[in-house]
Design a protein around this motif. Structure first.
Motif, short mmCIF file in Angstrom:
data_model
loop_
_atom_site.label_atom_id
_atom_site.label_comp_id
_atom_site.label_asym_id
_atom_site.label_seq_id
_atom_site.Cartn_x
_atom_site.Cartn_y
_atom_site.Cartn_z
N TYR A 39 -12.21 30.23 20.51
CA TYR A 39 -11.53 30.89 19.40
C TYR A 39 -10.29 31.64 19.89
O TYR A 39 -9.20 31.55 19.30
CB TYR A 39 -12.47 31.85 18.68
CG TYR A 39 -11.73 32.71 17.68
CD1 TYR A 39 -11.33 32.18 16.46
CD2 TYR A 39 -11.39 34.02 17.98
CE1 TYR A 39 -10.61 32.95 15.55
CE2 TYR A 39 -10.68 34.80 17.08
CZ TYR A 39 -10.29 34.26 15.86
OH TYR A 39 -9.56 35.02 14.98
N SER A 70 -13.44 29.35 13.56
CA SER A 70 -12.92 30.52 12.86
C SER A 70 -13.98 31.54 12.48
O SER A 70 -13.66 32.70 12.23
CB SER A 70 -12.14 30.08 11.62
OG SER A 70 -12.94 29.26 10.79
N GLY A 130 -7.51 29.31 20.73
CA GLY A 130 -6.91 28.79 19.49
C GLY A 130 -5.92 29.77 18.89
O GLY A 130 -4.84 29.37 18.43
N ARG A 131 -6.27 31.05 18.89
CA ARG A 131 -5.35 32.05 18.35
C ARG A 131 -4.04 32.06 19.12
O ARG A 131 -2.96 32.22 18.53
CB ARG A 131 -5.99 33.45 18.41
CG ARG A 131 -7.10 33.67 17.40
CD ARG A 131 -7.41 35.15 17.28
NE ARG A 131 -6.30 35.87 16.66
CZ ARG A 131 -6.00 37.13 16.88
NH1 ARG A 131 -6.70 37.84 17.75
NH2 ARG A 131 -4.99 37.71 16.27
N ARG A 133 -3.91 28.05 16.35
CA ARG A 133 -4.97 27.28 15.69
C ARG A 133 -6.16 28.19 15.37
O ARG A 133 -6.38 29.19 16.07
CB ARG A 133 -5.45 26.13 16.59
CG ARG A 133 -4.35 25.16 17.00
CD ARG A 133 -3.87 24.36 15.80
NE ARG A 133 -2.87 23.37 16.20
CZ ARG A 133 -3.17 22.13 16.59
NH1 ARG A 133 -4.43 21.75 16.67
NH2 ARG A 133 -2.20 21.29 16.92
N ARG A 134 -6.94 27.81 14.35
CA ARG A 134 -8.12 28.60 14.01
C ARG A 134 -9.37 27.79 14.38
O ARG A 134 -10.15 27.39 13.52
CB ARG A 134 -8.12 28.97 12.53
CG ARG A 134 -7.03 29.95 12.14
CD ARG A 134 -7.29 30.54 10.77
NE ARG A 134 -8.39 31.50 10.81
CZ ARG A 134 -9.17 31.76 9.76
NH1 ARG A 134 -9.00 31.10 8.63
NH2 ARG A 134 -10.14 32.65 9.85
N TRP A 135 -9.56 27.58 15.65
CA TRP A 135 -10.76 26.90 16.13
C TRP A 135 -11.94 27.86 16.04
O TRP A 135 -11.84 29.04 16.37
CB TRP A 135 -10.59 26.45 17.58
CG TRP A 135 -9.51 25.43 17.77
CD1 TRP A 135 -9.10 24.48 16.88
CD2 TRP A 135 -8.69 25.24 18.93
NE1 TRP A 135 -8.09 23.71 17.40
CE2 TRP A 135 -7.82 24.16 18.67
CE3 TRP A 135 -8.60 25.88 20.17
CZ2 TRP A 135 -6.89 23.70 19.59
CZ3 TRP A 135 -7.68 25.43 21.10
CH2 TRP A 135 -6.84 24.36 20.81
#
Length: 246
Positions: free
Chosen positions: A178, A190, A181-182, A186-188
């Motif tokens: 996460y 989330s 991703g930030r 990206r919002r992996w």
């Protein structure tokens, strides 16, 4: 207790409710996945040997009612409570033609508890059991909710409650993915943005003891990794506690 401080974000409780409300339409489909099927398997294990017929239960944070229906099929009368209206709407729709529909009712958490489930309307000492699956991590005041569970359970009542496993390598990987991703926009994974509380077995057992619960069993589980690996202390991303109100 630990907070996922490495992804520290300030948000209102309503943000977590809205996030889950947006998932309501597809929530049932998640139970086709190995990681969610593990929740049903663990619940079955926790209930083995318990006399459930005619007992009164609360499913706190019931989502679309999958586990509520599971309890009803075991003979329980169950109230499903969720802060997201979309979840409750879906739960009611799925229960409408269910064989045990008279044993279930669904309510949106609101009124005095302002869109959360941290204060319950149940009468003190009125419930035989409470199920709280993957909810505590999203609460701004987790201890207050456990206080409420202690209040509304009868002496000897059963609490089945799952929390994120702070010692899990899977959980650590989820937080790391996460955070990565930030950094790249990206919002992996989330859900980690809203998952604020995590515990070791010892930490949460101590919390329960301080609220007049005796822990009978702890099951490590969760994530799509093989079952034998999930059940190891550093494996599964979740801890399920079976506790009794003393």
């Amino acid at each position: 207790m630990n907070s996922s401080a490495d992804v520290s974000i300030t948000y209102k409780q309503s943000d977590a409710v809205a996030y889950h409300g947006n998932l309501a339409a597809d929530w049932e489909d998640r139970y086709q996945k190995r990681s969610f099927q593990a929740r049903l398997e663990v619940l079955e294990e926790c209930l083995q040997g318990r006399e459930l017929a005619g007992t009164e239960w609360l499913d706190a944070g019931c989502g679309t009612g999958t586990l509520t229906r599971f309890l009803a099929e075991k003979g329980c009368s169950v109230t499903g409570l969720d802060a997201a209206p979309q979840m409750i709407e879906m739960a009611r729709g799925r229960t409408k033609d269910h064989r045990q529909r008279k044993q279930m009712r669904f309510e949106v958490a609101g009124g005095d508890f302002a869109g959360t489930i941290e204060r319950l309307s149940n009468t003190t000492g009125s419930l035989d059991g409470i199920l709280c699956s993957s909810v505590l991590e999203y609460m701004p005041d987790a201890e207050q909710l456990v206080d409420e569970f202690a209040r509304v359970l009868k002496p000897g009542g059963c609490l089945l409650i799952s929390v994120p496993n702070s010692q899990s390598v899977v959980r650590r990987a989820q937080v790391g993915i996460y955070g990565l991703g930030r950094r790249v926009g990206r919002r992996w994974l989330s859900f980690i943005e809203y998952s604020r509380n995590e515990y070791s077995t010892a930490e949460f057992e101590a919390l329960l003891m301080g609220k007049d619960f005796r822990t009978e069993r702890v099951i490590v589980f969760g994530s799509p990794i093989p079952r034998w690996l999930q059940r190891r202390r550093l494996g599964g991303s979740l801890l399920m506690f079976v506790a009794v109100r003393t």
